[in-house]
Design a protein around this motif. Structure first.
Motif, PDB file in Angstrom:
ATOM      1  N   VAL A  51       0.820  -1.212   0.000  1.00  0.00           N
ATOM      2  CA  VAL A  51       0.000   0.000   0.000  1.00  0.00           C
ATOM      3  C   VAL A  51       0.854   1.263   0.000  1.00  0.00           C
ATOM      4  N   LEU A  52       1.855   1.309   0.873  1.00  0.00           N
ATOM      5  CA  LEU A  52       2.655   2.525   0.992  1.00  0.00           C
ATOM      6  C   LEU A  52       3.633   2.644  -0.171  1.00  0.00           C
ATOM      7  N   PRO A  53       3.825   3.834  -0.699  1.00  0.00           N
ATOM      8  CA  PRO A  53       4.806   4.019  -1.784  1.00  0.00           C
ATOM      9  C   PRO A  53       6.215   3.666  -1.325  1.00  0.00           C
ATOM     10  N   ALA A  54       6.980   3.089  -2.235  1.00  0.00           N
ATOM     11  CA  ALA A  54       8.327   2.627  -1.881  1.00  0.00           C
ATOM     12  C   ALA A  54       9.272   3.785  -1.581  1.00  0.00           C
ATOM     13  N   ASP A  55       9.005   4.975  -2.153  1.00  0.00           N
ATOM     14  CA  ASP A  55       9.924   6.090  -1.949  1.00  0.00           C
ATOM     15  C   ASP A  55       9.680   6.833  -0.641  1.00  0.00           C
ATOM     16  N   LEU A  59      15.785   2.926   1.013  1.00  0.00           N
ATOM     17  CA  LEU A  59      16.019   1.483   0.988  1.00  0.00           C
ATOM     18  C   LEU A  59      17.102   1.047   1.961  1.00  0.00           C
ATOM     19  N   ASN A  60      17.968   1.973   2.350  1.00  0.00           N
ATOM     20  CA  ASN A  60      19.025   1.617   3.304  1.00  0.00           C
ATOM     21  C   ASN A  60      18.623   1.895   4.747  1.00  0.00           C
ATOM     22  N   ARG A  61      17.320   2.132   4.984  1.00  0.00           N
ATOM     23  CA  ARG A  61      16.806   2.354   6.326  1.00  0.00           C
ATOM     24  C   ARG A  61      15.551   1.500   6.523  1.00  0.00           C
ATOM     25  N   TYR A  67       9.342  -1.822  11.026  1.00  0.00           N
ATOM     26  CA  TYR A  67       8.928  -1.353  12.351  1.00  0.00           C
ATOM     27  C   TYR A  67       7.805  -2.229  12.920  1.00  0.00           C
ATOM     28  N   LEU A  68       6.894  -2.660  12.057  1.00  0.00           N
ATOM     29  CA  LEU A  68       5.859  -3.588  12.515  1.00  0.00           C
ATOM     30  C   LEU A  68       6.470  -4.911  12.961  1.00  0.00           C
ATOM     31  N   HIS A  69       7.495  -5.342  12.232  1.00  0.00           N
ATOM     32  CA  HIS A  69       8.158  -6.597  12.597  1.00  0.00           C
ATOM     33  C   HIS A  69       8.873  -6.457  13.939  1.00  0.00           C
ATOM     34  N   LEU A  70       9.489  -5.319  14.176  1.00  0.00           N
ATOM     35  CA  LEU A  70      10.143  -5.091  15.468  1.00  0.00           C
ATOM     36  C   LEU A  70       9.131  -5.123  16.610  1.00  0.00           C
ATOM     37  N   LEU A  71       7.972  -4.518  16.389  1.00  0.00           N
ATOM     38  CA  LEU A  71       6.931  -4.567  17.419  1.00  0.00           C
ATOM     39  C   LEU A  71       6.443  -5.991  17.646  1.00  0.00           C
ATOM     40  N   TYR A  72       6.365  -6.763  16.562  1.00  0.00           N
ATOM     41  CA  TYR A  72       5.950  -8.163  16.709  1.00  0.00           C
ATOM     42  C   TYR A  72       6.961  -8.952  17.537  1.00  0.00           C
ATOM     43  N   ASN A  73       8.245  -8.652  17.362  1.00  0.00           N
ATOM     44  CA  ASN A  73       9.272  -9.327  18.162  1.00  0.00           C
ATOM     45  C   ASN A  73       9.082  -9.089  19.656  1.00  0.00           C
ATOM     46  N   ILE A  74       8.484  -7.941  19.998  1.00  0.00           N
ATOM     47  CA  ILE A  74       8.272  -7.614  21.410  1.00  0.00           C
ATOM     48  C   ILE A  74       6.963  -8.198  21.928  1.00  0.00           C
ATOM     49  N   SER A 115      13.287  -8.207   5.176  1.00  0.00           N
ATOM     50  CA  SER A 115      13.734  -6.880   4.748  1.00  0.00           C
ATOM     51  C   SER A 115      14.479  -6.958   3.420  1.00  0.00           C
ATOM     52  N   VAL A 116      15.361  -7.940   3.294  1.00  0.00           N
ATOM     53  CA  VAL A 116      16.098  -8.108   2.040  1.00  0.00           C
ATOM     54  C   VAL A 116      15.151  -8.525   0.917  1.00  0.00           C
ATOM     55  N   THR A 117      14.194  -9.398   1.222  1.00  0.00           N
ATOM     56  CA  THR A 117      13.261  -9.870   0.199  1.00  0.00           C
ATOM     57  C   THR A 117      12.422  -8.723  -0.356  1.00  0.00           C
ATOM     58  N   ARG A 118      11.955  -7.840   0.512  1.00  0.00           N
ATOM     59  CA  ARG A 118      11.143  -6.707   0.040  1.00  0.00           C
ATOM     60  C   ARG A 118      11.939  -5.808  -0.898  1.00  0.00           C
ATOM     61  N   ARG A 119      13.197  -5.607  -0.607  1.00  0.00           N
ATOM     62  CA  ARG A 119      14.008  -4.762  -1.475  1.00  0.00           C
ATOM     63  C   ARG A 119      14.355  -5.465  -2.787  1.00  0.00           C
ATOM     64  N   LEU A 120      14.482  -6.774  -2.744  1.00  0.00           N
ATOM     65  CA  LEU A 120      14.702  -7.514  -3.985  1.00  0.00           C
ATOM     66  C   LEU A 120      13.466  -7.474  -4.880  1.00  0.00           C
ATOM     67  N   MET A 121      12.286  -7.489  -4.267  1.00  0.00           N
ATOM     68  CA  MET A 121      11.058  -7.442  -5.061  1.00  0.00           C
ATOM     69  C   MET A 121      10.934  -6.126  -5.823  1.00  0.00           C
ATOM     70  N   LEU A 122      11.510  -5.061  -5.288  1.00  0.00           N
ATOM     71  CA  LEU A 122      11.441  -3.765  -5.967  1.00  0.00           C
ATOM     72  C   LEU A 122      12.246  -3.743  -7.257  1.00  0.00           C
TER      73      LEU A 122
END
Length: 305
Positions: A51-55, A59-61, A67-74, A115-122
């Motif tokens: 949904v959110l635009p990639a720009d 990509l290096n942040r 951030y959702l994944h980090l919250l899930y880890n907690i 994280s790497v997979t999402r950037r590869l998909m782009l």
């Protein structure tokens, strides 16, 4: 004169020591937090990516999905601890600590891999193909870098999915304490019926996207065996146990429909070889996206010709 002995008192029927005789109640706060966490922090990650635009995020942040994944880890270990705390039984503290460590470690592996997979998909990476079959990887130089990506996805598949083992074990352990006497049996409350559909849909997502069909089916069989064993003791599942059983049954039906719709797909068959064939939703998405773009290119070439 010999006194008459007192009449024998009727012996109280022995009750199973692990059964709570208080009135069973539906743990609405537990199941609501479990469902909301899973839908927002787990299912919501790929949705946010689409949904959110990639720009919006460099990509290096980290992006919104990270951030959702980090919250899930907690939150995931906290929900599991809360579920264990509601069970009438207790586990050794060492087993609980080990399970929490596995969850945190595995979700951290998945955070990096996703994280790497999402950037590869782009840049055109196709999830329905293997690493070496991807056109992006074929043009990678030096070619030895492909081994590094294969190692990354191996860690994701082999270690990242370990987080599901403590989850299903916790669900099974919690279910083993969700029984009551037949006299206490009550109907499923409306709140449970409201949460049934989203909970079952999340189990479907967990089975398909997480490739946890074997864990799921063994847990379901263990739950069924527990019900049969407890019925011989005069016990039946309470409202929480029925909610879990209904959710698992509905999820199994959803998986059966999903697999039957994609049964004859040759491309997905190569992606998921073997006896157990449960395609991942993201693989289906990238496959149909690739086919759609391919048709558009053919249509454009035909018009220009």
């Amino acid at each position: 004169m010999k006194q008459d002995s007192a009449p024998p008192q009727p012996q109280e029927k022995r009750r199973p020591p692990d059964v709570d005789l208080s009135k069973p109640r539906f743990h609405l706060d537990l199941w609501l937090s479990f469902t909301v966490q899973n839908w927002i922090l787990d299912v919501g990650r790929p949705v946010v990516t689409l949904v959110l635009p990639a720009d919006w995020f460099p990509l290096n942040r980290p992006g919104a999905a990270e951030y959702l994944h980090l919250l899930y880890n907690i939150t995931a270990p906290l929900i599991l601890l809360k579920m264990l705390g509601r069970s009438p039984r207790s586990l050794p503290s060492s087993a609980v600590h080990l399970g929490i460590v596995v969850v945190v470690m595995a979700t951290s592996f998945q955070l990096v891999a996703d994280s790497v997979t999402r950037r590869l998909m782009l840049i055109g990476y196709q999830l329905h193909l293997s690493v070496r079959e991807n056109p992006v990887m074929k043009s990678l130089r030096p070619s030895s870098l492909i081994d590094a990506f294969e190692l990354l996805f191996y860690f994701d598949d082999a270690l990242g999915h370990l987080r599901h083992i403590p989850l299903f074990l916790t669900l099974l352990f919690f279910f083993s304490g969700c029984f009551c006497h037949r006299k206490q049996e009550e109907t499923t409350p409306p709140a449970a019926w409201m949460l049934l559909a989203p909970n079952a849909a999340y189990y479907w997502y967990l089975i398909t996207e997480g490739q946890t069909f074997i864990l799921f089916i063994f847990t379901f069989f263990a739950m069924t065996a527990t019900v049969m064993h407890q019925r011989r003791r005069g016990l039946v599942p309470d409202c929480n146990g029925l909610f879990m059983l209904y959710s698992f049954c509905a999820a199994l039906c959803l998986v059966a429909v999903w697999v039957s719709c994609l049964w004859n797909d040759a491309v997905l068959r190569r992606k998921h070889p073997g006896l157990i064939y449960v395609p991942q939703p993201r693989s289906v998405y990238t496959l149909h996206l690739h086919l759609h773009l391919h048709r558009q290119n053919d249509h454009t070439v035909g018009e220009s010709a």
